[in-house]
Design a protein around this motif. Structure first.
Motif, PDB file in Angstrom:
ATOM      1  N   ALA A 102     -12.275  -1.627  10.463  1.00  0.00           N
ATOM      2  CA  ALA A 102     -12.017  -1.404   9.231  1.00  0.00           C
ATOM      3  C   ALA A 102     -10.403  -1.070   8.768  1.00  0.00           C
ATOM      4  O   ALA A 102      -9.975  -1.548   7.941  1.00  0.00           O
ATOM      5  N   ILE A 103      -9.814  -0.555   9.782  1.00  0.00           N
ATOM      6  CA  ILE A 103      -8.184  -0.432   9.790  1.00  0.00           C
ATOM      7  C   ILE A 103      -7.555  -1.727   9.681  1.00  0.00           C
ATOM      8  O   ILE A 103      -6.882  -1.724   9.073  1.00  0.00           O
ATOM      9  N   ARG A 104      -8.066  -2.592  10.692  1.00  0.00           N
ATOM     10  CA  ARG A 104      -7.745  -3.703  10.665  1.00  0.00           C
ATOM     11  C   ARG A 104      -7.779  -4.581   9.467  1.00  0.00           C
ATOM     12  O   ARG A 104      -6.699  -5.346   8.808  1.00  0.00           O
ATOM     13  N   ARG A 105      -8.474  -4.350   8.722  1.00  0.00           N
ATOM     14  CA  ARG A 105      -9.253  -5.144   7.370  1.00  0.00           C
ATOM     15  C   ARG A 105      -8.149  -4.479   6.653  1.00  0.00           C
ATOM     16  O   ARG A 105      -7.774  -5.230   5.298  1.00  0.00           O
ATOM     17  N   GLN A 106      -8.247  -3.078   6.454  1.00  0.00           N
ATOM     18  CA  GLN A 106      -7.230  -2.481   5.515  1.00  0.00           C
ATOM     19  C   GLN A 106      -5.721  -3.097   5.340  1.00  0.00           C
ATOM     20  O   GLN A 106      -5.173  -3.237   4.740  1.00  0.00           O
ATOM     21  N   LEU A 107      -5.292  -3.173   6.714  1.00  0.00           N
ATOM     22  CA  LEU A 107      -3.933  -3.642   6.898  1.00  0.00           C
ATOM     23  C   LEU A 107      -3.978  -5.102   6.191  1.00  0.00           C
ATOM     24  O   LEU A 107      -2.942  -5.364   5.559  1.00  0.00           O
ATOM     25  N   ALA A 108      -4.765  -5.783   6.547  1.00  0.00           N
ATOM     26  CA  ALA A 108      -4.930  -7.270   6.120  1.00  0.00           C
ATOM     27  C   ALA A 108      -5.071  -7.296   4.658  1.00  0.00           C
ATOM     28  O   ALA A 108      -4.234  -8.049   3.782  1.00  0.00           O
ATOM     29  N   GLU A 109      -5.773  -6.733   4.053  1.00  0.00           N
ATOM     30  CA  GLU A 109      -5.856  -6.366   2.415  1.00  0.00           C
ATOM     31  C   GLU A 109      -4.508  -5.871   1.961  1.00  0.00           C
ATOM     32  O   GLU A 109      -3.849  -6.218   0.956  1.00  0.00           O
ATOM     33  N   ALA A 110      -3.787  -4.863   2.524  1.00  0.00           N
ATOM     34  CA  ALA A 110      -2.428  -4.438   2.212  1.00  0.00           C
ATOM     35  C   ALA A 110      -1.595  -5.439   2.257  1.00  0.00           C
ATOM     36  O   ALA A 110      -0.571  -5.579   1.238  1.00  0.00           O
ATOM     37  N   ARG A 111      -1.420  -6.262   3.222  1.00  0.00           N
ATOM     38  CA  ARG A 111      -0.551  -7.294   3.246  1.00  0.00           C
ATOM     39  C   ARG A 111      -0.705  -8.211   2.194  1.00  0.00           C
ATOM     40  O   ARG A 111       0.311  -8.850   1.716  1.00  0.00           O
ATOM     41  N   ALA A 112      -2.081  -8.674   1.914  1.00  0.00           N
ATOM     42  CA  ALA A 112      -2.404  -9.807   0.666  1.00  0.00           C
ATOM     43  C   ALA A 112      -1.913  -9.063  -0.699  1.00  0.00           C
ATOM     44  O   ALA A 112      -1.171  -9.664  -1.200  1.00  0.00           O
ATOM     45  N   ASP A 113      -2.523  -7.916  -1.043  1.00  0.00           N
ATOM     46  CA  ASP A 113      -2.373  -7.130  -2.282  1.00  0.00           C
ATOM     47  C   ASP A 113      -2.834  -5.996  -2.164  1.00  0.00           C
ATOM     48  O   ASP A 113      -4.192  -5.565  -2.487  1.00  0.00           O
ATOM     49  N   PRO A 114      -2.076  -4.893  -2.013  1.00  0.00           N
ATOM     50  CA  PRO A 114      -2.230  -3.426  -2.025  1.00  0.00           C
ATOM     51  C   PRO A 114      -3.165  -2.909  -3.332  1.00  0.00           C
ATOM     52  O   PRO A 114      -3.465  -1.829  -3.369  1.00  0.00           O
ATOM     53  N   ASN A 115      -2.855  -3.625  -4.399  1.00  0.00           N
ATOM     54  CA  ASN A 115      -3.466  -3.368  -5.603  1.00  0.00           C
ATOM     55  C   ASN A 115      -4.694  -4.228  -6.107  1.00  0.00           C
ATOM     56  O   ASN A 115      -5.313  -3.883  -7.256  1.00  0.00           O
ATOM     57  N   SER A 116      -5.337  -4.688  -5.051  1.00  0.00           N
ATOM     58  CA  SER A 116      -6.393  -5.528  -5.348  1.00  0.00           C
ATOM     59  C   SER A 116      -7.870  -4.678  -5.013  1.00  0.00           C
ATOM     60  O   SER A 116      -7.739  -3.588  -4.425  1.00  0.00           O
ATOM     61  N   PRO A 117      -8.797  -5.014  -5.755  1.00  0.00           N
ATOM     62  CA  PRO A 117     -10.185  -4.310  -5.420  1.00  0.00           C
ATOM     63  C   PRO A 117     -10.695  -4.424  -3.925  1.00  0.00           C
ATOM     64  O   PRO A 117     -11.149  -3.497  -3.478  1.00  0.00           O
ATOM     65  N   ALA A 118     -10.284  -5.616  -3.328  1.00  0.00           N
ATOM     66  CA  ALA A 118     -10.505  -5.780  -2.031  1.00  0.00           C
ATOM     67  C   ALA A 118      -9.733  -4.695  -1.073  1.00  0.00           C
ATOM     68  O   ALA A 118     -10.502  -4.207  -0.106  1.00  0.00           O
ATOM     69  N   TYR A 119      -8.494  -4.545  -1.643  1.00  0.00           N
ATOM     70  CA  TYR A 119      -7.830  -3.464  -0.877  1.00  0.00           C
ATOM     71  C   TYR A 119      -8.571  -2.044  -0.942  1.00  0.00           C
ATOM     72  O   TYR A 119      -8.859  -1.318   0.094  1.00  0.00           O
ATOM     73  N   ASP A 120      -8.758  -1.678  -2.260  1.00  0.00           N
ATOM     74  CA  ASP A 120      -9.593  -0.325  -2.513  1.00  0.00           C
ATOM     75  C   ASP A 120     -10.773  -0.251  -1.487  1.00  0.00           C
ATOM     76  O   ASP A 120     -11.094   0.761  -1.046  1.00  0.00           O
ATOM     77  N   ALA A 121     -11.627  -1.396  -1.611  1.00  0.00           N
ATOM     78  CA  ALA A 121     -12.577  -1.264  -0.876  1.00  0.00           C
ATOM     79  C   ALA A 121     -12.347  -1.215   0.600  1.00  0.00           C
ATOM     80  O   ALA A 121     -13.008  -0.209   1.239  1.00  0.00           O
ATOM     81  N   ALA A 122     -11.645  -1.789   1.126  1.00  0.00           N
ATOM     82  CA  ALA A 122     -11.066  -1.744   2.670  1.00  0.00           C
ATOM     83  C   ALA A 122     -10.476  -0.142   2.876  1.00  0.00           C
ATOM     84  O   ALA A 122     -10.948   0.291   3.980  1.00  0.00           O
ATOM     85  N   ALA A 123      -9.794   0.302   2.107  1.00  0.00           N
ATOM     86  CA  ALA A 123      -9.341   1.617   2.176  1.00  0.00           C
ATOM     87  C   ALA A 123     -10.284   2.826   2.214  1.00  0.00           C
ATOM     88  O   ALA A 123     -10.476   3.535   2.801  1.00  0.00           O
ATOM     89  N   ALA A 124     -11.387   2.396   1.107  1.00  0.00           N
ATOM     90  CA  ALA A 124     -12.291   3.174   1.108  1.00  0.00           C
ATOM     91  C   ALA A 124     -13.152   3.573   2.288  1.00  0.00           C
ATOM     92  O   ALA A 124     -13.605   4.319   2.964  1.00  0.00           O
ATOM     93  N   ARG A 125     -13.603   2.204   2.852  1.00  0.00           N
ATOM     94  CA  ARG A 125     -14.251   2.238   4.024  1.00  0.00           C
ATOM     95  C   ARG A 125     -13.549   2.871   5.449  1.00  0.00           C
ATOM     96  O   ARG A 125     -14.092   3.730   5.894  1.00  0.00           O
ATOM     97  N   SER A 126     -12.282   2.313   5.646  1.00  0.00           N
ATOM     98  CA  SER A 126     -11.508   3.099   6.700  1.00  0.00           C
ATOM     99  C   SER A 126     -11.455   4.453   6.558  1.00  0.00           C
ATOM    100  O   SER A 126     -11.391   5.310   7.496  1.00  0.00           O
ATOM    101  N   ASN A 127     -11.342   5.001   5.251  1.00  0.00           N
ATOM    102  CA  ASN A 127     -11.144   6.480   5.012  1.00  0.00           C
ATOM    103  C   ASN A 127     -12.504   7.208   5.328  1.00  0.00           C
ATOM    104  O   ASN A 127     -12.366   7.913   6.100  1.00  0.00           O
ATOM    105  N   GLN A 128     -13.624   6.636   5.032  1.00  0.00           N
ATOM    106  CA  GLN A 128     -14.738   7.136   4.996  1.00  0.00           C
ATOM    107  C   GLN A 128     -15.018   7.444   6.683  1.00  0.00           C
ATOM    108  O   GLN A 128     -15.427   8.229   7.187  1.00  0.00           O
TER     109      GLN A 128
END
Length: 134
Positions: A102-128
């Motif tokens: 999950a944290i690897r996915r969050q990092l990948a999404e942050a590199r792509a676009d930290p303002n995207s819904p995909a980043y929000d979903a990845a961040a929520a999952r890794s935080n949970q």
């Protein structure tokens, strides 16, 4: 110094280091905000802390815990040790099988676009998962 006291001291210090490091991750991520460079640096730094500080401390917890049981000071049949052992194993499984990807996915999404819904979903999952693992 008595052997048991030394092992207990190492055990408690390892717990403080491991859990203390993990407790800071949410604060660091919040401070990073949505800036791509700060966010990717922060997530990479969290990974670095996990690999070089928190995870070795969790390993030391296991070693010192087993040493205290093997030394005859405690028993795995004691309720609190049995429960804590099960919780430890569950935390390791969740950490390896769910949180790390999950944290690897969050990092990948942050590199792509930290303002995207995909980043929000990845961040929520890794935080949970981070909260569950902690």
């Amino acid at each position: 110094m008595d052997w048991l006291i030394l092992v207990k001291l190492i055990h408690v210090l390892a717990a403080i280091v491991a859990v203390g490091a993990n407790m800071t991750y949410g604060f660091w991520l919040r401070l990073a905000g949505r800036d791509r460079d700060r966010l990717t640096f922060t997530i990479s730094s969290i990974h670095w802390l996990d690999m070089r500080l928190a995870n070795p401390a969790y390993g030391l917890l296991l070693i010192t815990g087993v040493l205290m049981v093997a030394g005859g000071w405690y028993s795995f049949s004691a309720g609190w040790i049995a429960v804590s052992s099960v919780l430890y194993v569950l935390a390791v499984i969740i950490g390896i099988a769910l949180y790390a990807p999950a944290i690897r996915r969050q990092l990948a999404e942050a590199r792509a676009d930290p303002n995207s819904p995909a980043y929000d979903a990845a961040a929520a999952r890794s935080n949970q998962l981070g909260v569950v693992t902690l």
